[in-house]
Scaffold this motif. Structure first.
Motif, PDB file in Angstrom:
ATOM      1  N   SER A 133       0.833  -1.211   0.000  1.00 59.45           N
ATOM      2  CA  SER A 133       0.000   0.000   0.000  1.00 59.45           C
ATOM      3  C   SER A 133       0.866   1.258   0.000  1.00 59.45           C
ATOM      4  O   SER A 133       0.487   2.283  -0.590  1.00 59.45           O
ATOM      5  CB  SER A 133      -0.926   0.000   1.220  1.00 59.45           C
ATOM      6  N   LEU A 134       2.041   1.195   0.647  1.00 65.24           N
ATOM      7  CA  LEU A 134       2.935   2.347   0.649  1.00 65.24           C
ATOM      8  C   LEU A 134       3.449   2.617  -0.767  1.00 65.24           C
ATOM      9  O   LEU A 134       3.515   3.776  -1.210  1.00 65.24           O
ATOM     10  CB  LEU A 134       4.104   2.087   1.599  1.00 65.24           C
ATOM     11  N   ILE A 135       3.783   1.545  -1.471  1.00 68.01           N
ATOM     12  CA  ILE A 135       4.222   1.715  -2.864  1.00 68.01           C
ATOM     13  C   ILE A 135       3.097   2.290  -3.709  1.00 68.01           C
ATOM     14  O   ILE A 135       3.315   3.166  -4.560  1.00 68.01           O
ATOM     15  CB  ILE A 135       4.714   0.368  -3.424  1.00 68.01           C
ATOM     16  N   GLN A 136       1.877   1.844  -3.476  1.00 67.63           N
ATOM     17  CA  GLN A 136       0.730   2.397  -4.199  1.00 67.63           C
ATOM     18  C   GLN A 136       0.563   3.884  -3.922  1.00 67.63           C
ATOM     19  O   GLN A 136       0.258   4.670  -4.825  1.00 67.63           O
ATOM     20  CB  GLN A 136      -0.545   1.636  -3.815  1.00 67.63           C
ATOM     21  N   ASP A 137       0.768   4.264  -2.647  1.00 64.95           N
ATOM     22  CA  ASP A 137       0.652   5.686  -2.302  1.00 64.95           C
ATOM     23  C   ASP A 137       1.667   6.522  -3.067  1.00 64.95           C
ATOM     24  O   ASP A 137       1.338   7.611  -3.564  1.00 64.95           O
ATOM     25  CB  ASP A 137       0.839   5.875  -0.796  1.00 64.95           C
ATOM     26  N   ARG A 143      -4.698   6.593   5.997  1.00 66.01           N
ATOM     27  CA  ARG A 143      -4.314   6.473   4.589  1.00 66.01           C
ATOM     28  C   ARG A 143      -4.249   7.852   3.919  1.00 66.01           C
ATOM     29  O   ARG A 143      -3.340   8.130   3.117  1.00 66.01           O
ATOM     30  CB  ARG A 143      -5.322   5.579   3.858  1.00 66.01           C
ATOM     31  N   LEU A 144      -5.194   8.730   4.257  1.00 62.03           N
ATOM     32  CA  LEU A 144      -5.174  10.078   3.685  1.00 62.03           C
ATOM     33  C   LEU A 144      -3.953  10.858   4.176  1.00 62.03           C
ATOM     34  O   LEU A 144      -3.339  11.600   3.407  1.00 62.03           O
ATOM     35  CB  LEU A 144      -6.455  10.820   4.058  1.00 62.03           C
ATOM     36  N   ILE A 145      -3.639  10.696   5.461  1.00 63.05           N
ATOM     37  CA  ILE A 145      -2.457  11.377   5.997  1.00 63.05           C
ATOM     38  C   ILE A 145      -1.203  10.867   5.300  1.00 63.05           C
ATOM     39  O   ILE A 145      -0.323  11.636   4.888  1.00 63.05           O
ATOM     40  CB  ILE A 145      -2.360  11.163   7.517  1.00 63.05           C
ATOM     41  N   ARG A 146      -1.129   9.555   5.149  1.00 65.22           N
ATOM     42  CA  ARG A 146       0.044   8.967   4.506  1.00 65.22           C
ATOM     43  C   ARG A 146       0.160   9.407   3.047  1.00 65.22           C
ATOM     44  O   ARG A 146       1.259   9.629   2.539  1.00 65.22           O
ATOM     45  CB  ARG A 146      -0.031   7.445   4.601  1.00 65.22           C
ATOM     46  N   PHE A 170       3.013  10.237  -7.368  1.00 64.71           N
ATOM     47  CA  PHE A 170       3.796  10.597  -8.547  1.00 64.71           C
ATOM     48  C   PHE A 170       2.891  10.991  -9.707  1.00 64.71           C
ATOM     49  O   PHE A 170       3.118  12.019 -10.367  1.00 64.71           O
ATOM     50  CB  PHE A 170       4.690   9.414  -8.937  1.00 64.71           C
ATOM     51  N   ARG A 171       1.830  10.207  -9.941  1.00 68.62           N
ATOM     52  CA  ARG A 171       0.905  10.543 -11.041  1.00 68.62           C
ATOM     53  C   ARG A 171       0.172  11.847 -10.751  1.00 68.62           C
ATOM     54  O   ARG A 171      -0.031  12.678 -11.648  1.00 68.62           O
ATOM     55  CB  ARG A 171      -0.098   9.401 -11.228  1.00 68.62           C
ATOM     56  N   THR A 216      -0.808  12.290   1.790  1.00 66.15           N
ATOM     57  CA  THR A 216      -0.278  13.660   1.746  1.00 66.15           C
ATOM     58  C   THR A 216       1.216  13.678   2.013  1.00 66.15           C
ATOM     59  O   THR A 216       1.989  14.379   1.323  1.00 66.15           O
ATOM     60  CB  THR A 216      -1.002  14.545   2.774  1.00 66.15           C
ATOM     61  N   PHE A 217       1.646  12.901   3.001  1.00 68.55           N
ATOM     62  CA  PHE A 217       3.082  12.835   3.285  1.00 68.55           C
ATOM     63  C   PHE A 217       3.846  12.233   2.111  1.00 68.55           C
ATOM     64  O   PHE A 217       4.992  12.638   1.836  1.00 68.55           O
ATOM     65  CB  PHE A 217       3.342  12.024   4.549  1.00 68.55           C
ATOM     66  N   ALA A 218       3.259  11.273   1.406  1.00 66.21           N
ATOM     67  CA  ALA A 218       3.930  10.683   0.241  1.00 66.21           C
ATOM     68  C   ALA A 218       4.202  11.752  -0.812  1.00 66.21           C
ATOM     69  O   ALA A 218       5.289  11.791  -1.418  1.00 66.21           O
ATOM     70  CB  ALA A 218       3.081   9.554  -0.342  1.00 66.21           C
ATOM     71  N   GLU A 219       3.239  12.642  -1.024  1.00 64.47           N
ATOM     72  CA  GLU A 219       3.426  13.700  -2.017  1.00 64.47           C
ATOM     73  C   GLU A 219       4.492  14.691  -1.574  1.00 64.47           C
ATOM     74  O   GLU A 219       5.369  15.063  -2.357  1.00 64.47           O
ATOM     75  CB  GLU A 219       2.100  14.418  -2.274  1.00 64.47           C
ATOM     76  N   THR A 220       4.420  15.136  -0.313  1.00 69.74           N
ATOM     77  CA  THR A 220       5.380  16.144   0.140  1.00 69.74           C
ATOM     78  C   THR A 220       6.792  15.583   0.228  1.00 69.74           C
ATOM     79  O   THR A 220       7.768  16.268  -0.107  1.00 69.74           O
ATOM     80  CB  THR A 220       4.954  16.716   1.504  1.00 69.74           C
ATOM     81  N   VAL A 221       6.917  14.324   0.657  1.00 65.27           N
ATOM     82  CA  VAL A 221       8.251  13.721   0.730  1.00 65.27           C
ATOM     83  C   VAL A 221       8.819  13.513  -0.666  1.00 65.27           C
ATOM     84  O   VAL A 221      10.022  13.741  -0.910  1.00 65.27           O
ATOM     85  CB  VAL A 221       8.196  12.392   1.509  1.00 65.27           C
ATOM     86  N   LEU A 222       7.967  13.095  -1.611  1.00 65.14           N
ATOM     87  CA  LEU A 222       8.430  12.926  -2.990  1.00 65.14           C
ATOM     88  C   LEU A 222       8.910  14.259  -3.563  1.00 65.14           C
ATOM     89  O   LEU A 222       9.949  14.340  -4.233  1.00 65.14           O
ATOM     90  CB  LEU A 222       7.300  12.357  -3.840  1.00 65.14           C
ATOM     91  N   LEU A 223       8.161  15.330  -3.282  1.00 63.81           N
ATOM     92  CA  LEU A 223       8.581  16.660  -3.735  1.00 63.81           C
ATOM     93  C   LEU A 223       9.891  17.078  -3.079  1.00 63.81           C
ATOM     94  O   LEU A 223      10.797  17.614  -3.731  1.00 63.81           O
ATOM     95  CB  LEU A 223       7.492  17.686  -3.409  1.00 63.81           C
ATOM     96  N   SER A 224      10.002  16.837  -1.764  1.00 59.16           N
ATOM     97  CA  SER A 224      11.198  17.288  -1.058  1.00 59.16           C
ATOM     98  C   SER A 224      12.438  16.518  -1.492  1.00 59.16           C
ATOM     99  O   SER A 224      13.523  17.098  -1.617  1.00 59.16           O
ATOM    100  CB  SER A 224      10.997  17.151   0.449  1.00 59.16           C
TER     101      SER A 224
END
Length: 516
Positions: A3-7, A325-328, A12-13, A330-338
């Motif tokens: 699920s983390l990989i899916q996030d 899941r929603l919190i995760r 990314f998309r 959002t963090f996935a997007e911000t961490v990917l950006l950072s």
């Protein structure tokens, strides 16, 4: 893990679809992380890391002064150094040195070289190695007529083509033959300092034995030498200070002018870093505040973007996604950006660090400063922390979203409730406060700098030029010979086209050490 990989795939998309938003965030992070990485690299190498010498914590620097000249540190008098070396029991080794200049001839065009006249034990004390040949071994603190020289790696490569056969041959310095005993390794960095009382050059071309002449070993009033000591096992700085105080008292009582000498012992690291540690700490703090402003600004952007995506979040909740899941997500997007911004920031930092070193070559330990694995690892962790920081408020806000309001399309779903407005207000207020702090600090620094520029220096400016002249000691051995040279040179200089007058001085205004 699935699920983390899916996030992260979904993040990314989603970020690719919002290319404008993603580009702004990544570029802002890249600039902030690059600036922070550059300053961290400087602070880490200059302030945090130990000196690159064996048992560096046992190395100390010693300066002299006059008690009546409170707070003014000078170099060390040669005769006093010899007394210290004879009587000191708290030192495992004691070495002195000073800068000098020599003219190299016989190998292409004549070239003025920066030289370090040092005790033959200094290189051994600092762990210097010769890549070809050897270093000094004999005790040549006193002049014994031996003319031997060690070349720096830079001079060996630039003037002698890295030819190992130069060892054992003679080169001509100031018209005299000097036998080359070896070439130091390229990774040796001699101790340098911008603090008062330090007389060793930062990057010598050649190293010569100290070889004090009879005049140098007995002259009083000249404080031209830097002294480095290694503490004996079981001895501390306090022990050495007490011994030197006793010796200085004895020398003061024997001095014909009744001068009250004093010695000051400081760790060698403190002597090298000096006052730059405080300045670099302030600069690092300022850059950290800038990065904090960037995080707050990006947090506001992500929060606004999440408000526009509340219907999407509501649909996901309706399909079974929990708050975690929603919190995760959002963090996935911000961490990917950072992390993306951090990667670009590291590339920018590599360029920025070179620029800083070119603009500030006098930084302590400048030749040791690099963008190494430790700094890159720190930049990676900083990028990760940045993503968590500016994603914290939006992530918590996303986890508390009300799917009912979002699906009904109420006004509150579009503009956000009172808590959302308070969060945005908190972020904006923090940005304004930190920005005001930086602007006020920058204004005070600019005002101070402007006042320094307007200080009356006590001499007239204008089109003035200075020539640094070093007369070969073997050709101009006496005071009369040197006086005759200058008496002939000054009128000839004044007669050159465009020259109105000429003069000579041992020290330029605002330059040089105090001579007693």
């Amino acid at each position: 893990m699935e699920s983390l990989i899916q996030d992260f795939r979904y993040a990314f998309r989603s970020l690719l679809k919002s290319s404008g938003f993603s580009t702004v965030v990544v570029l802002a992070l890249a600039v902030g992380i690059a600036a922070t990485t550059v300053i961290f690299s400087v602070v880490d190498h200059v302030v945090l890391r130990p000196l690159d010498y064996p048992d560096a914590a046992q190395l100390v620097a010693i300066r002299e002064g006059i008690k009546e000249m409170s707070g003014v540190d000078l170099g060390v008098n040669a005769s006093h150094y010899l007394e210290w070396r004879r009587d000191c029991r708290s030192c495992q080794a004691l070495a002195a040195g000073r800068s000098a200049e020599f003219t190299l001839t016989g190998v292409g065009d004549a070239e003025k070289l920066s030289a370090a006249r040092i005790s033959t034990s200094m290189l051994q004390m600092l762990g210097a190695r010769a890549q070809v040949g050897g270093i000094f071994t004999a005790d040549l603190d006193r002049d014994q007529g031996e003319h031997t020289v060690i070349l720096s790696d830079a001079l060996w490569r630039s003037r002698f083509g890295a030819d190992p056969a130069i060892v054992g041959r003679s080169i001509t310095l100031d018209g005299m033959p000097w036998v080359v005993t070896g070439m130091l390794s390229a990774d040796y960095h001699p101790p340098s300092s911008q603090e008062s009382g330090w007389t060793l050059p930062a990057s010598p071309d050649v190293y010569l034995p100290l070889a004090l002449t009879a005049r140098e070993a007995t002259t009083v009033g000249e404080y031209n030498y830097s002294v480095v000591a290694r503490l004996a096992p079981g001895r501390g700085i306090e022990d050495l200070q007490a011994e030197l105080d006793a010796i200085e008292t004895r020398l003061s009582e024997a001095d014909q002018y009744r001068m009250n000498f004093r010695a000051r012992v400081t760790p060698l690291r403190e002597q090298i870093v000096g006052s730059s540690a405080r300045a670099l700490g302030l600069l690092f703090g300022a850059v950290g505040v800038v990065l904090g402003i960037v995080c707050l600004n990006l947090g506001s952007l992500v929060l606004a973007r999440n408000v526009a995506r509340r219907r999407e979040s509501a649909v996901r909740v309706a399909l079974g996604a929990g708050q975690a899941r929603l919190i995760r997500q959002t963090f996935a997007e911000t961490v990917l950006l950072s992390l993306t911004g951090g990667g670009i920031g590291i590339l920018l930092a590599n360029w920025g660090l070179g620029t800083v070193l070119r603009l500030a070559p006098a930084l302590p330990r400048a030749r040791e400063i690099t963008l190494d694995a430790r700094v890159i690892a720190g930049a990676f962790l900083l990028s990760l922390m940045t993503g968590v920081m500016f994603g914290a408020v939006p992530a918590l806000r996303a986890g508390r979203s009300d799917p009912g309001d979002a699906l009904r399309g109420t006004g509150r779903a579009i503009t956000g409730d009172r808590r959302a407005r308070r969060n945005r207000g908190l972020l904006i207020g923090s940005q304004v406060a930190l920005t005001a702090l930086l602007l006020i600090s920058a204004g005070l620094l600019a005002a101070s700098f402007a006042r320094v520029l307007r200080v009356d220096k006590g001499f007239a400016g204008g089109p003035l030029f200075a020539l640094d002249i070093s007369l070969p000691a073997n050709v101009y051995a006496t005071r009369e010979q040197r006086r005759a040279f200058y008496e002939e040179a000054l009128p000839r200089l004044a007669g050159l086209p465009g020259v109105r007058r000429s003069a000579i001085s041992t020290r330029l205004p605002l330059e040089g050490e105090i001579q007693v």
